[in-house]
Design a protein around this motif. Sequence first.
Motif, PDB file in Angstrom:
ATOM      1  N   MET A 249       0.828  -1.199   0.000  1.00  0.00           N
ATOM      2  CA  MET A 249       0.000   0.000   0.000  1.00  0.00           C
ATOM      3  C   MET A 249       0.867   1.256   0.000  1.00  0.00           C
ATOM      4  O   MET A 249       0.519   2.264  -0.656  1.00  0.00           O
ATOM      5  CB  MET A 249      -0.932  -0.017   1.213  1.00  0.00           C
ATOM      6  N   ALA A 250       2.003   1.247   0.707  1.00  0.00           N
ATOM      7  CA  ALA A 250       2.891   2.413   0.713  1.00  0.00           C
ATOM      8  C   ALA A 250       3.469   2.667  -0.672  1.00  0.00           C
ATOM      9  O   ALA A 250       3.573   3.826  -1.120  1.00  0.00           O
ATOM     10  CB  ALA A 250       4.010   2.188   1.727  1.00  0.00           C
ATOM     11  N   VAL A 251       3.843   1.614  -1.384  1.00  0.00           N
ATOM     12  CA  VAL A 251       4.347   1.775  -2.750  1.00  0.00           C
ATOM     13  C   VAL A 251       3.264   2.334  -3.665  1.00  0.00           C
ATOM     14  O   VAL A 251       3.511   3.232  -4.489  1.00  0.00           O
ATOM     15  CB  VAL A 251       4.878   0.427  -3.269  1.00  0.00           C
ATOM     16  N   LEU A 252       2.032   1.818  -3.518  1.00  0.00           N
ATOM     17  CA  LEU A 252       0.939   2.305  -4.364  1.00  0.00           C
ATOM     18  C   LEU A 252       0.619   3.763  -4.075  1.00  0.00           C
ATOM     19  O   LEU A 252       0.317   4.539  -4.999  1.00  0.00           O
ATOM     20  CB  LEU A 252      -0.300   1.431  -4.147  1.00  0.00           C
ATOM     21  N   VAL A 253       0.683   4.149  -2.804  1.00  0.00           N
ATOM     22  CA  VAL A 253       0.385   5.544  -2.456  1.00  0.00           C
ATOM     23  C   VAL A 253       1.405   6.477  -3.102  1.00  0.00           C
ATOM     24  O   VAL A 253       1.049   7.498  -3.725  1.00  0.00           O
ATOM     25  CB  VAL A 253       0.360   5.709  -0.927  1.00  0.00           C
ATOM     26  N   VAL A 254       2.684   6.165  -2.964  1.00  0.00           N
ATOM     27  CA  VAL A 254       3.713   7.024  -3.553  1.00  0.00           C
ATOM     28  C   VAL A 254       3.633   7.006  -5.074  1.00  0.00           C
ATOM     29  O   VAL A 254       3.733   8.051  -5.745  1.00  0.00           O
ATOM     30  CB  VAL A 254       5.101   6.586  -3.061  1.00  0.00           C
ATOM     31  N   GLY A 255       3.440   5.835  -5.653  1.00  0.00           N
ATOM     32  CA  GLY A 255       3.380   5.754  -7.114  1.00  0.00           C
ATOM     33  C   GLY A 255       2.174   6.468  -7.687  1.00  0.00           C
ATOM     34  O   GLY A 255       2.300   7.230  -8.668  1.00  0.00           O
ATOM     35  N   CYS A 256       0.995   6.247  -7.096  1.00  0.00           N
ATOM     36  CA  CYS A 256      -0.207   6.917  -7.604  1.00  0.00           C
ATOM     37  C   CYS A 256      -0.130   8.423  -7.388  1.00  0.00           C
ATOM     38  O   CYS A 256      -0.536   9.218  -8.261  1.00  0.00           O
ATOM     39  CB  CYS A 256      -1.449   6.351  -6.918  1.00  0.00           C
ATOM     40  N   GLY A 257       0.410   8.837  -6.216  1.00  0.00           N
ATOM     41  CA  GLY A 257       0.551  10.276  -5.974  1.00  0.00           C
ATOM     42  C   GLY A 257       1.501  10.940  -6.943  1.00  0.00           C
ATOM     43  O   GLY A 257       1.226  12.035  -7.471  1.00  0.00           O
ATOM     44  N   ALA A 258       2.640  10.296  -7.214  1.00  0.00           N
ATOM     45  CA  ALA A 258       3.608  10.860  -8.157  1.00  0.00           C
ATOM     46  C   ALA A 258       3.039  10.920  -9.568  1.00  0.00           C
ATOM     47  O   ALA A 258       3.231  11.916 -10.294  1.00  0.00           O
ATOM     48  CB  ALA A 258       4.885  10.020  -8.133  1.00  0.00           C
ATOM     49  N   ALA A 259       2.316   9.883  -9.979  1.00  0.00           N
ATOM     50  CA  ALA A 259       1.725   9.893 -11.323  1.00  0.00           C
ATOM     51  C   ALA A 259       0.685  10.992 -11.456  1.00  0.00           C
ATOM     52  O   ALA A 259       0.615  11.690 -12.487  1.00  0.00           O
ATOM     53  CB  ALA A 259       1.107   8.527 -11.618  1.00  0.00           C
ATOM     54  N   LEU A 260      -0.132  11.177 -10.419  1.00  0.00           N
ATOM     55  CA  LEU A 260      -1.155  12.220 -10.490  1.00  0.00           C
ATOM     56  C   LEU A 260      -0.523  13.610 -10.467  1.00  0.00           C
ATOM     57  O   LEU A 260      -0.967  14.524 -11.200  1.00  0.00           O
ATOM     58  CB  LEU A 260      -2.133  12.046  -9.329  1.00  0.00           C
ATOM     59  N   LEU A 261       0.508  13.815  -9.641  1.00  0.00           N
ATOM     60  CA  LEU A 261       1.180  15.113  -9.605  1.00  0.00           C
ATOM     61  C   LEU A 261       1.872  15.415 -10.933  1.00  0.00           C
ATOM     62  O   LEU A 261       1.872  16.566 -11.403  1.00  0.00           O
ATOM     63  CB  LEU A 261       2.196  15.136  -8.466  1.00  0.00           C
ATOM     64  N   HIS A 262       2.470  14.396 -11.535  1.00  0.00           N
ATOM     65  CA  HIS A 262       3.104  14.587 -12.837  1.00  0.00           C
ATOM     66  C   HIS A 262       2.077  14.941 -13.897  1.00  0.00           C
ATOM     67  O   HIS A 262       2.342  15.753 -14.802  1.00  0.00           O
ATOM     68  CB  HIS A 262       3.859  13.315 -13.223  1.00  0.00           C
ATOM     69  N   LEU A 263       0.888  14.365 -13.776  1.00  0.00           N
ATOM     70  CA  LEU A 263      -0.158  14.653 -14.749  1.00  0.00           C
ATOM     71  C   LEU A 263      -0.723  16.050 -14.567  1.00  0.00           C
ATOM     72  O   LEU A 263      -1.017  16.746 -15.549  1.00  0.00           O
ATOM     73  CB  LEU A 263      -1.265  13.602 -14.628  1.00  0.00           C
ATOM     74  N   VAL A 264      -0.862  16.502 -13.330  1.00  0.00           N
ATOM     75  CA  VAL A 264      -1.529  17.783 -13.069  1.00  0.00           C
ATOM     76  C   VAL A 264      -0.543  18.943 -13.138  1.00  0.00           C
ATOM     77  O   VAL A 264      -0.822  19.977 -13.771  1.00  0.00           O
ATOM     78  CB  VAL A 264      -2.245  17.730 -11.705  1.00  0.00           C
ATOM     79  N   TYR A 265       0.623  18.830 -12.483  1.00  0.00           N
ATOM     80  CA  TYR A 265       1.522  19.971 -12.331  1.00  0.00           C
ATOM     81  C   TYR A 265       2.819  19.825 -13.113  1.00  0.00           C
ATOM     82  O   TYR A 265       3.646  20.741 -13.113  1.00  0.00           O
ATOM     83  CB  TYR A 265       1.859  20.188 -10.856  1.00  0.00           C
ATOM     84  N   GLY A 266       3.092  18.728 -13.733  1.00  0.00           N
ATOM     85  CA  GLY A 266       4.313  18.581 -14.509  1.00  0.00           C
ATOM     86  C   GLY A 266       5.404  17.853 -13.745  1.00  0.00           C
ATOM     87  O   GLY A 266       5.254  17.481 -12.569  1.00  0.00           O
ATOM     88  N   PRO A 267       6.570  17.676 -14.385  1.00  0.00           N
ATOM     89  CA  PRO A 267       7.624  16.863 -13.760  1.00  0.00           C
ATOM     90  C   PRO A 267       8.409  17.575 -12.669  1.00  0.00           C
ATOM     91  O   PRO A 267       9.190  16.932 -11.962  1.00  0.00           O
ATOM     92  CB  PRO A 267       8.532  16.525 -14.941  1.00  0.00           C
ATOM     93  N   GLU A 268       8.226  18.890 -12.502  1.00  0.00           N
ATOM     94  CA  GLU A 268       9.068  19.585 -11.525  1.00  0.00           C
ATOM     95  C   GLU A 268       8.755  19.196 -10.079  1.00  0.00           C
ATOM     96  O   GLU A 268       9.603  19.369  -9.196  1.00  0.00           O
ATOM     97  CB  GLU A 268       8.936  21.103 -11.695  1.00  0.00           C
ATOM     98  N   VAL A 269       7.545  18.694  -9.815  1.00  0.00           N
ATOM     99  CA  VAL A 269       7.192  18.328  -8.440  1.00  0.00           C
ATOM    100  C   VAL A 269       7.429  16.852  -8.166  1.00  0.00           C
ATOM    101  O   VAL A 269       7.148  16.380  -7.050  1.00  0.00           O
ATOM    102  CB  VAL A 269       5.709  18.667  -8.162  1.00  0.00           C
ATOM    103  N   THR A 270       7.928  16.109  -9.152  1.00  0.00           N
ATOM    104  CA  THR A 270       8.125  14.671  -8.960  1.00  0.00           C
ATOM    105  C   THR A 270       9.571  14.259  -9.123  1.00  0.00           C
ATOM    106  O   THR A 270       9.861  13.109  -9.464  1.00  0.00           O
ATOM    107  CB  THR A 270       7.254  13.885  -9.964  1.00  0.00           C
ATOM    108  N   ARG A 271      10.508  15.200  -8.878  1.00  0.00           N
ATOM    109  CA  ARG A 271      11.913  14.837  -8.974  1.00  0.00           C
ATOM    110  C   ARG A 271      12.291  13.897  -7.827  1.00  0.00           C
ATOM    111  O   ARG A 271      11.821  14.047  -6.701  1.00  0.00           O
ATOM    112  CB  ARG A 271      12.798  16.078  -8.928  1.00  0.00           C
ATOM    113  N   VAL A 272      13.187  12.975  -8.127  1.00  0.00           N
ATOM    114  CA  VAL A 272      13.626  12.012  -7.120  1.00  0.00           C
ATOM    115  C   VAL A 272      14.645  12.693  -6.212  1.00  0.00           C
ATOM    116  O   VAL A 272      15.663  13.216  -6.693  1.00  0.00           O
ATOM    117  CB  VAL A 272      14.247  10.769  -7.783  1.00  0.00           C
ATOM    118  N   PRO A 273      14.429  12.717  -4.901  1.00  0.00           N
ATOM    119  CA  PRO A 273      15.392  13.365  -3.991  1.00  0.00           C
ATOM    120  C   PRO A 273      16.689  12.574  -3.921  1.00  0.00           C
ATOM    121  O   PRO A 273      16.754  11.386  -4.229  1.00  0.00           O
ATOM    122  CB  PRO A 273      14.663  13.375  -2.650  1.00  0.00           C
ATOM    123  N   ALA A 274      17.727  13.254  -3.487  1.00  0.00           N
ATOM    124  CA  ALA A 274      19.043  12.610  -3.443  1.00  0.00           C
ATOM    125  C   ALA A 274      19.112  11.529  -2.376  1.00  0.00           C
ATOM    126  O   ALA A 274      19.762  10.494  -2.558  1.00  0.00           O
ATOM    127  CB  ALA A 274      20.125  13.667  -3.194  1.00  0.00           C
TER     128      ALA A 274
END
Length: 684
Positions: free
Chosen positions: A540-565
């Motif tokens: 469920m934790a993987v699905l939450v992060v994956g679904c959230g990142a996909a939705l943010l990428h769809l709505v606001y673009g790739p700048e909010v879904t960069r992978v942190p260091a």
Amino acid sequence: MIQAIGLTSNARKGSPPAVDDVSFDAHPGRVTALLGAPGAGKTTTVRLMLELQSGRGITYFRGRPLHRLTHPVREVGVLLGDVPGHPARSVRGHLRMLCAAAGVPVRRADEVLENVGLVSLRDQRLGTLSRGMDRRLGLACALLADPHTLLLDGPTDGLSTRESAWMHGLLRAHAGLGGTVLFTTGDPREAARAADHVVTLAEGRTVADQEVADFARTRLRPRVAVRSPHAARLGVLLAKEARNARRTVEVVPEGGNHLSVYGSTCADVGETAFRHHILVHQIADEVGDEGPVATRPLPPGGSPDTRGSHAPVTPRTTRNDATAATVQAQAAAATAQTQTTATGAQPDAPVPNPPARTPAPPSIKAPASTPTSTPAPTPSTFVPLVDTTVRPTAPRSGTPDPSGHASRAAQPRPAAASPLPPPITARPARSPLRPVRYELHRATGIATGYLTVALVLAVSALLSVLLARVGHTSQPRLLAAWPRELPLPPAALGAGLLGAFAFGDEFRHPALAADRGTVPRRLGLLAAKLLVSAATAVLMAVLVVGCGAALLHLVYGPEVTRVPADWASLAASWFTLVVACACAGVLASGVFRSTAAGLAAVVAVPIVIVPFVQEALAGPSVRTAAGLPSRLRDLALLHWPFGAERFIAAGARLIAQPVGGAMTLSITALLCAYLLTGLRPRAR
């Protein structure tokens, strides 16, 4: 074979025990009925046999007590009331889950469904089954592991005549294959019709232990039930015709317009009513119940302690039998007085007083008429209408027979170490033989888990979009959908709820146990529940992060879904948080036996325990844990493989944080409480 010896329940304050010194045998290849009125102790006896209730006594199943059996479900099949399954689970899913618990292949579920006639209802939910279908499912659960013995408490209660006949036919088929069958009932006619042997209980004691032929002859009497608006006139006419025809007929008014005619037939009663133009609303052949027999009181000077022995029993005198008993008692007293005088006894020797005449209930007795010159029958030649002599229960081995008769042959019993029966301790049910497979069937068999995961994903995705729109939220919290105003993210709360369902459903719908208080709390089952809950939480934790990142990428673009260091440490912290919440939910629901308590324990960590830990760590510190990795490296003789000291140091830093420390403290306390509450009954 079942051998019940000295079953005695614990007495409550100011009241005798519900079951007192009950002993009987149930032989293989035969159906045995445990008969008694409501409150006679049938259910308590069954619970004592299954070690579900504390008391005294012992029950052997083919020579071994229940707690000494390696796999009890493969030896004893139990049906106690309705099936304790989740109402949203399917019939087939419930049986497959129990297959994993019993350690049998899942194809056995389809076999028993076919045996009990539930193939067409295999996808039906348990909550929608009728009472008859529910009893069939309960019998299927009892037969799942192919046991030798079937123990059923009221299997036909509330069933129709057709369903009852089907149930008795299946029990008879199991006994025909060499199995042992014991069922309880309150209907003597059902016992006479379906059983080979009948054990009768009254007020918690065994009052009769008979073959079905003796039981039917001594307990049941055929009669003709009549309902007519002119019942009194019909009764007088029936008695008059029986007297003229020199037949023994007894007519008993049952109140209102009902009559019970003993010693006649429907044809004779109907012809009498027709000849005298008497209207009859109902006429039918029935079997009248004479009622349970009563134990004989102690003789003068007898010892009141009769535990372990069975006093001889006498039939209950009813209707004309009361007069017969009085006449016989008077004849015995007269004979004793004559013998005393003939042997030259002292005149003042005590002579037993004849019992007071017991008035019979109002009945119209029509004895066979005799000529005037024929003398009345003497008491010594009196023959009752029905032989109501009940053979006393055979005494158990090592117990003298109070009646002086030779006891019937019985199998030798294990020698008792003390005169009192051993104590019975209520034990929890056994852990499933395949706990991981059982837990997977339990978690995936109902829609609760799927709905919880779907709700968590929807809420997390919505929160991520809203947090990204408002701004001022770090990227890790944005992907985890964790606002600063919430004590825990939705994923952690969902993981805790799923963990709480693991044991909460077991106590609410105890499919593994015959009784709600005997849900297994063994370490094997706990480990399986922790493993499945942790795996579900990680997914469920993987699905939450994956679904959230996909939705943010769809709505606001790739700048909010960069992978942190530092994504590795963040991922480890994220997975540790949700797994810890799931484990806390499992342990809390197992300790407090409630789903709500499990979820409350998860929520209490950030609200109650975290502030306490922060306050404890807020004070000044004169020492730090700097250099811990190097000290851990020096602690071992060899180097840690794959740089394990770094992971240990990261775990220590995680525990040192307020949330990590609070969660660790909470899980440790719950685990200790679970072990304490689970091992305390075993220590007793």
